[in-house]
Design a protein around this motif. Structure first.
Motif, PDB file in Angstrom:
ATOM      1  N   LEU A  56      40.567  47.180  39.588  1.00 55.22           N
ATOM      2  CA  LEU A  56      39.524  47.382  39.899  1.00 55.22           C
ATOM      3  C   LEU A  56      38.091  48.195  38.670  1.00 55.22           C
ATOM      4  CD1 LEU A  56      41.188  51.290  40.737  1.00 55.22           C
ATOM      5  CD2 LEU A  56      39.785  49.802  41.959  1.00 55.22           C
ATOM      6  N   ARG A  57      38.477  46.520  37.855  1.00 55.69           N
ATOM      7  CA  ARG A  57      37.430  46.685  36.845  1.00 55.69           C
ATOM      8  C   ARG A  57      35.866  45.908  37.812  1.00 55.69           C
ATOM      9  NH1 ARG A  57      38.722  41.480  38.072  1.00 55.69           N
ATOM     10  NH2 ARG A  57      38.338  40.040  37.109  1.00 55.69           N
ATOM     11  N   GLY A  58      35.055  46.751  36.638  1.00 59.76           N
ATOM     12  CA  GLY A  58      33.595  46.763  37.390  1.00 59.76           C
ATOM     13  C   GLY A  58      33.061  47.167  38.158  1.00 59.76           C
ATOM     14  N   ASP A  59      34.007  47.932  38.284  1.00 60.18           N
ATOM     15  CA  ASP A  59      33.649  48.834  40.310  1.00 60.18           C
ATOM     16  C   ASP A  59      33.068  49.699  39.932  1.00 60.18           C
ATOM     17  OD1 ASP A  59      35.255  47.427  41.628  1.00 60.18           O
ATOM     18  OD2 ASP A  59      36.844  49.077  42.419  1.00 60.18           O
ATOM     19  N   ASN A  60      32.273  50.405  38.336  1.00 62.47           N
ATOM     20  CA  ASN A  60      31.894  51.639  38.114  1.00 62.47           C
ATOM     21  C   ASN A  60      30.705  51.042  37.774  1.00 62.47           C
ATOM     22  OD1 ASN A  60      32.346  49.594  36.059  1.00 62.47           O
ATOM     23  ND2 ASN A  60      32.930  51.292  34.719  1.00 62.47           N
ATOM     24  N   ARG A  62      29.379  49.004  35.864  1.00 61.94           N
ATOM     25  CA  ARG A  62      28.881  47.388  35.216  1.00 61.94           C
ATOM     26  C   ARG A  62      29.632  45.981  34.849  1.00 61.94           C
ATOM     27  NH1 ARG A  62      29.161  52.646  32.467  1.00 61.94           N
ATOM     28  NH2 ARG A  62      31.638  52.418  31.692  1.00 61.94           N
ATOM     29  N   LYS A  63      29.159  45.312  34.184  1.00 61.38           N
ATOM     30  CA  LYS A  63      30.044  43.877  33.772  1.00 61.38           C
ATOM     31  C   LYS A  63      31.312  43.689  33.948  1.00 61.38           C
ATOM     32  CE  LYS A  63      29.113  39.497  31.775  1.00 61.38           C
ATOM     33  NZ  LYS A  63      28.163  38.287  30.769  1.00 61.38           N
ATOM     34  N   SER A 112      32.789  54.357  28.950  1.00 61.60           N
ATOM     35  CA  SER A 112      32.780  54.149  27.511  1.00 61.60           C
ATOM     36  C   SER A 112      32.319  52.320  28.148  1.00 61.60           C
ATOM     37  CB  SER A 112      33.784  53.743  26.957  1.00 61.60           C
ATOM     38  OG  SER A 112      33.835  54.892  26.217  1.00 61.60           O
ATOM     39  N   GLU A 113      31.137  51.540  27.773  1.00 60.32           N
ATOM     40  CA  GLU A 113      31.000  50.473  27.643  1.00 60.32           C
ATOM     41  C   GLU A 113      31.837  49.433  26.862  1.00 60.32           C
ATOM     42  OE1 GLU A 113      27.405  48.880  29.350  1.00 60.32           O
ATOM     43  OE2 GLU A 113      26.422  50.851  29.909  1.00 60.32           O
ATOM     44  N   TYR A 114      32.086  47.763  27.231  1.00 61.23           N
ATOM     45  CA  TYR A 114      33.003  47.696  26.373  1.00 61.23           C
ATOM     46  C   TYR A 114      32.539  45.860  26.335  1.00 61.23           C
ATOM     47  CZ  TYR A 114      36.018  51.223  26.221  1.00 61.23           C
ATOM     48  OH  TYR A 114      36.958  52.764  25.207  1.00 61.23           O
TER      49      TYR A 114
END
Length: 424
Positions: A56-60, A62-63, A112-114
């Motif tokens: 699911l990473r990146g599904d929001n 954002r990179k 939050s962006e990381y």
């Protein structure tokens, strides 16, 4: 859940609901449960929370932030927190996540962006994460643990080794633990990914190590055959016990693999403070140090804890979880001034002491109530001499007497502080 329109089934999950396309499990569920066997027979995939977060990473929108992953029998939490401290010192947006702190799902889907994530992963989580591919990863050490869940040491090691699969930059291993390097050799990694060792001795090429009290890097330098980069001093690491220096080197290796400059490694290690109940100095009373390492819940962790001090009155015992103590006692015998035992399986440690350290005085407290800790501290104080360390490093789980290792450590610290107040 039902209010949200979700069908809830209570029970042991012995059958797979009709039309199931995916099973997502909490990591503690053992792989031999009937539900998982039914899923395998039906060709239904089973994911854990880590696998779900990875997909699911990146599904929001954002990179997706790359992952620097850490596993091992002991030291995971400390190493990940050290790594996060180093990354923060480098000015990177990061968090310690996974089997610690923020959940991975919250980290990848939250607001939050990381720039990068420092990820602690247990063997349970790795078992259920088949497609995880980290930027770089470390296996700190391997010792028998959770064998009731995995079924064998080989299966346990194989699940730990999954953390290396598909690494793109570095697979970090422990030079003192050849089994970790074996896992690197067996891993299928991206072309160009390097094996990076860490050692408490002088490092060879493609390793980080220690020279004259300095943590040095011979892996991420222009000419690793002839050059070494100073990263920090041993005194920058708190506490500077050998196994904690190893944790710092592993964290530094992962940070350097991500391109972090040496000064940030130093600053991050200086800023780091360990969690409670991990070789935590409680007080000095009458020239005797009292140290709380209640987190040492297995023999491997306790071996490292005992190695940090020269003359010890050891407080140990609890639930052994199937462990044996002969090798632990053999290695520590020369350091032991005395031993105080308590807890359900204390007899196993007592028997090992009788076989391998018969000259060491042993106090056997026939108690499993929480009040036993005060007596244990008092009896340990009677055995101790100036210059000694009274060390709570139980080598066992706590649940026979305490809710968890935190409560056990708090009981030790309370007893020590009460004793300090009396002697003031």
């Amino acid at each position: 859940l039902e209010a949200l329109g979700i069908a809830v089934r209570l029970g042991d999950g012995a059958t797979l609901p009709p039309s199931t396309e995916l099973v997502v499990t909490a990591p503690g569920w053992q792989p031999d449960k009937p539900l998982f066997l039914a899923a395998a027979e039906a060709g239904v995939p089973v994911w854990g929370d880590v696998e779900l977060a990875w997909r699911l990473r990146g599904d929001n929108g954002r990179k997706a932030a790359p992952w620097l992953a850490v596993t091992g029998t002991n030291g995971k939490t400390t190493t990940v927190r050290m790594l996060a401290s180093i990354l923060e010192a480098a000015g990177l947006r990061t968090a310690a996540v996974g089997n610690i702190g923020v959940s991975l799902l919250d980290a990848v889907l939250g607001e939050s962006e990381y720039d990068v994530l420092a990820v602690e992963l247990s063997s349970y989580q790795l078992h259920w994460a088949p497609s995880l591919r980290a930027h770089s990863a470390a296996v700190l050490n391997l010792a028998p643990d959770h064998l009731d869940w995995h079924g064998s040491m080989e299966a346990y090691a194989a699940d730990k080794g999954r953390v290396y699969e598909g690494n793109t930059v570095a697979c970090v291993y422990n030079v003192a633990d050849p089994a970790t390097e074996d896992l690197v050799r067996e891993a299928d990694v991206e072309e160009g990914c390097r094996a990076i060792g860490f050692t408490l001795g002088a490092p060879g090429p493609s390793q980080l190590g220690v020279v004259d009290g300095i943590l040095v890097d011979r892996a991420f330098v222009a000419n690793r055959q002839k050059q070494a980069q100073e990263l920090a001093e041993v005194s920058d690491v708190t506490p500077p016990a050998p196994h904690n220096i190893a944790n710092a080197l592993a964290a530094a290796a992962l940070a350097r693999a991500f391109g972090v400059e040496p000064a940030a490694v130093r600053d991050g290690l200086r800023a780091f403070r360990p969690d409670a109940h991990r070789i935590e100095h409680v007080a000095d009373i009458g020239e005797v140090a009292y140290v709380d390492d209640s987190k040492a819940t297995n023999t491997h962790a306790t071996e490292a804890s005992l190695a940090a001090y020269d003359s010890i009155v050891w407080i140990a015992g609890g639930l052994a979880k199937g462990a044996t103590f002969d090798e632990l006692v053999i290695g520590a015998a020369k350091r032991l001034r005395g031993v105080v035992l308590m807890g359900a399986d204390r007899a196993l440690i007592h028997e090992a002491l009788t076989r391998h350290a018969p000259e060491v005085p042993v106090v056997d407290l026939d108690r499993t109530d929480t009040g036993a800790m005060s007596e244990a501290v008092a009896r340990a104080a009677e055995l101790a001499r100036p210059g000694d360390t009274v060390l709570l490093a139980p080598a066992c789980a706590s649940m026979d007497m305490f809710t968890n290792y935190n409560k056990r450590g708090e009981a030790f610290a309370d007893a020590v502080r009460a004793r300090a107040d009396e002697s003031a």
